[in-house]
Design a protein around this motif. Sequence first.
Motif, PDB file in Angstrom:
ATOM      1  N   UNK A 181       3.847  -5.247 -11.320  1.00  0.00           N
ATOM      2  CA  UNK A 181       4.735  -4.087 -11.226  1.00  0.00           C
ATOM      3  C   UNK A 181       4.823  -3.584  -9.794  1.00  0.00           C
ATOM      4  N   UNK A 182       3.664  -3.428  -9.136  1.00  0.00           N
ATOM      5  CA  UNK A 182       3.656  -2.940  -7.753  1.00  0.00           C
ATOM      6  C   UNK A 182       4.363  -3.910  -6.804  1.00  0.00           C
ATOM      7  N   UNK A 183       4.229  -5.194  -7.076  1.00  0.00           N
ATOM      8  CA  UNK A 183       4.882  -6.206  -6.246  1.00  0.00           C
ATOM      9  C   UNK A 183       6.396  -6.002  -6.251  1.00  0.00           C
ATOM     10  N   UNK A 184       6.981  -5.858  -7.450  1.00  0.00           N
ATOM     11  CA  UNK A 184       8.434  -5.685  -7.512  1.00  0.00           C
ATOM     12  C   UNK A 184       8.869  -4.295  -7.056  1.00  0.00           C
ATOM     13  N   UNK A 185       8.024  -3.299  -7.255  1.00  0.00           N
ATOM     14  CA  UNK A 185       8.332  -1.978  -6.706  1.00  0.00           C
ATOM     15  C   UNK A 185       8.420  -2.045  -5.186  1.00  0.00           C
ATOM     16  N   UNK A 186       7.450  -2.711  -4.561  1.00  0.00           N
ATOM     17  CA  UNK A 186       7.442  -2.826  -3.104  1.00  0.00           C
ATOM     18  C   UNK A 186       8.644  -3.608  -2.583  1.00  0.00           C
ATOM     19  N   UNK A 187       9.160  -4.528  -3.387  1.00  0.00           N
ATOM     20  CA  UNK A 187      10.322  -5.326  -2.974  1.00  0.00           C
ATOM     21  C   UNK A 187      11.636  -4.573  -3.139  1.00  0.00           C
ATOM     22  N   UNK A 188      11.608  -3.417  -3.815  1.00  0.00           N
ATOM     23  CA  UNK A 188      12.816  -2.610  -3.933  1.00  0.00           C
ATOM     24  C   UNK A 188      13.430  -2.548  -5.309  1.00  0.00           C
ATOM     25  N   UNK A 189      12.678  -2.943  -6.349  1.00  0.00           N
ATOM     26  CA  UNK A 189      13.199  -2.840  -7.718  1.00  0.00           C
ATOM     27  C   UNK A 189      13.339  -1.374  -8.109  1.00  0.00           C
ATOM     28  N   UNK A 190      14.392  -1.010  -8.857  1.00  0.00           N
ATOM     29  CA  UNK A 190      14.563   0.377  -9.293  1.00  0.00           C
ATOM     30  C   UNK A 190      13.496   0.778 -10.301  1.00  0.00           C
ATOM     31  N   UNK A 224     -13.676  -0.854  -4.212  1.00  0.00           N
ATOM     32  CA  UNK A 224     -12.639  -1.087  -3.197  1.00  0.00           C
ATOM     33  C   UNK A 224     -11.378  -0.336  -3.635  1.00  0.00           C
ATOM     34  N   UNK A 225     -10.666   0.335  -2.714  1.00  0.00           N
ATOM     35  CA  UNK A 225      -9.459   1.075  -3.112  1.00  0.00           C
ATOM     36  C   UNK A 225      -8.498   0.217  -3.936  1.00  0.00           C
ATOM     37  N   UNK A 226      -7.909   0.837  -4.961  1.00  0.00           N
ATOM     38  CA  UNK A 226      -7.039   0.108  -5.894  1.00  0.00           C
ATOM     39  C   UNK A 226      -5.915  -0.638  -5.181  1.00  0.00           C
ATOM     40  N   UNK A 255      -3.118   9.908  -0.897  1.00  0.00           N
ATOM     41  CA  UNK A 255      -4.574   9.828  -0.990  1.00  0.00           C
ATOM     42  C   UNK A 255      -5.037   8.375  -0.999  1.00  0.00           C
ATOM     43  N   UNK A 256      -4.361   7.542  -1.807  1.00  0.00           N
ATOM     44  CA  UNK A 256      -4.730   6.132  -1.875  1.00  0.00           C
ATOM     45  C   UNK A 256      -4.472   5.428  -0.541  1.00  0.00           C
ATOM     46  N   UNK A 257      -3.396   5.805   0.123  1.00  0.00           N
ATOM     47  CA  UNK A 257      -3.104   5.209   1.426  1.00  0.00           C
ATOM     48  C   UNK A 257      -4.194   5.554   2.434  1.00  0.00           C
ATOM     49  N   UNK A 258      -4.684   6.800   2.375  1.00  0.00           N
ATOM     50  CA  UNK A 258      -5.747   7.216   3.292  1.00  0.00           C
ATOM     51  C   UNK A 258      -7.047   6.467   2.995  1.00  0.00           C
ATOM     52  N   UNK A 259      -7.356   6.244   1.713  1.00  0.00           N
ATOM     53  CA  UNK A 259      -8.553   5.481   1.359  1.00  0.00           C
ATOM     54  C   UNK A 259      -8.471   4.051   1.888  1.00  0.00           C
ATOM     55  N   UNK A 261       0.832  -1.206   0.000  1.00  0.00           N
ATOM     56  CA  UNK A 261       0.000   0.000   0.000  1.00  0.00           C
ATOM     57  C   UNK A 261       0.867   1.257   0.000  1.00  0.00           C
ATOM     58  N   UNK A 262       2.014   1.194   0.654  1.00  0.00           N
ATOM     59  CA  UNK A 262       2.896   2.363   0.746  1.00  0.00           C
ATOM     60  C   UNK A 262       3.532   2.765  -0.584  1.00  0.00           C
ATOM     61  N   UNK A 263       3.416   1.929  -1.611  1.00  0.00           N
ATOM     62  CA  UNK A 263       3.940   2.314  -2.925  1.00  0.00           C
ATOM     63  C   UNK A 263       2.992   3.280  -3.648  1.00  0.00           C
ATOM     64  N   UNK A 264       1.778   3.440  -3.116  1.00  0.00           N
ATOM     65  CA  UNK A 264       0.793   4.351  -3.715  1.00  0.00           C
ATOM     66  C   UNK A 264       0.878   5.723  -3.043  1.00  0.00           C
TER      67      UNK A 264
END
Length: 286
Positions: free
Chosen positions: A161-170, A62-64, A16-20, A10-13
């Motif tokens: 994409x979000x999965x690998x972003x959250x894991x630390x991909x550049x 439901x929030x994205x 506003x999305x985090x608050x939703x 969730x923190x990759x968003x």
Amino acid sequence: MIILTEQDLINTYDKRQQEQCRLYYDYSKIKKQNPKFGYKKIAKLLGQPIGKTRWWHAKKHVPVPIQTVQWLKQKGLIPLTKNNPNLSLIAKVMGTTFGDGGIFENLNGIFLSSSEKDSVKEFGEDLKEIFGKDIEKNSRIIEGGEYGHSWCYQNTNRNVIRFFQALGAPIGRKSKIKLKIPQWILKDDRLQDGFFGSFFGNEIGIPKIHKDNRRTDSLDIGMVCKKELYQNRIEFLSKIKRYLRRKNVNADKIYTFKHKGDENKFLMKLAINLNFDNLMNFHKNI
């Protein structure tokens, strides 16, 4: 050991999305504790318009980020733990994102470019092994290459994409950003093997026999960076050097050159010792 949680994703968003997401979880908690409460009463408790909780009551809108979390949960990837059977494969894909692959700056795709079509096909098969066959509908292989023939595998599945972003991909052009190998990889020898093996497959400069036929040109790992990223690249290459040392491979020197096409950039190389025993250790151990 938990590597990736719902909140990490969730923190990759954006905020506003985090608050939703926070509001949605609060709504779900109140509803669970008070099953007789209607959406209007819960909206009043949350200080939100009834339209919002009405949609959630109907299980719509439901929030994205939570939709992404739910999708990854179905794949057994959230929470991601050290015991996940695909963790080595995930580390291998991560190594590629630090090399000739990556994630587009606008988060529209994860990709790998290569002159070898089999390599980009293998990258796609690895993603399919991790996430399932249904991601094939989001994938394609395109031809290209300014200086010769090349291939590029791309997948536009935002959950992947979000999965690998959250894991630390550049994200975006690596020459413009700091590179940091995630701690979850550095803490496990098996995961380092997958990560660095994949990274070397992308980035290592394979030597050629020199024109005198008595020696080879350099065997090295090279990268381009802006001047302000110089210290970051020293730290990054030093971690590679330490990994090689644990594999009984000597790579003692980091060379820095001015970039011929841009005075604000450096070309940096980690040179691997070319003596025969060292090369054999590299061949056997990496």
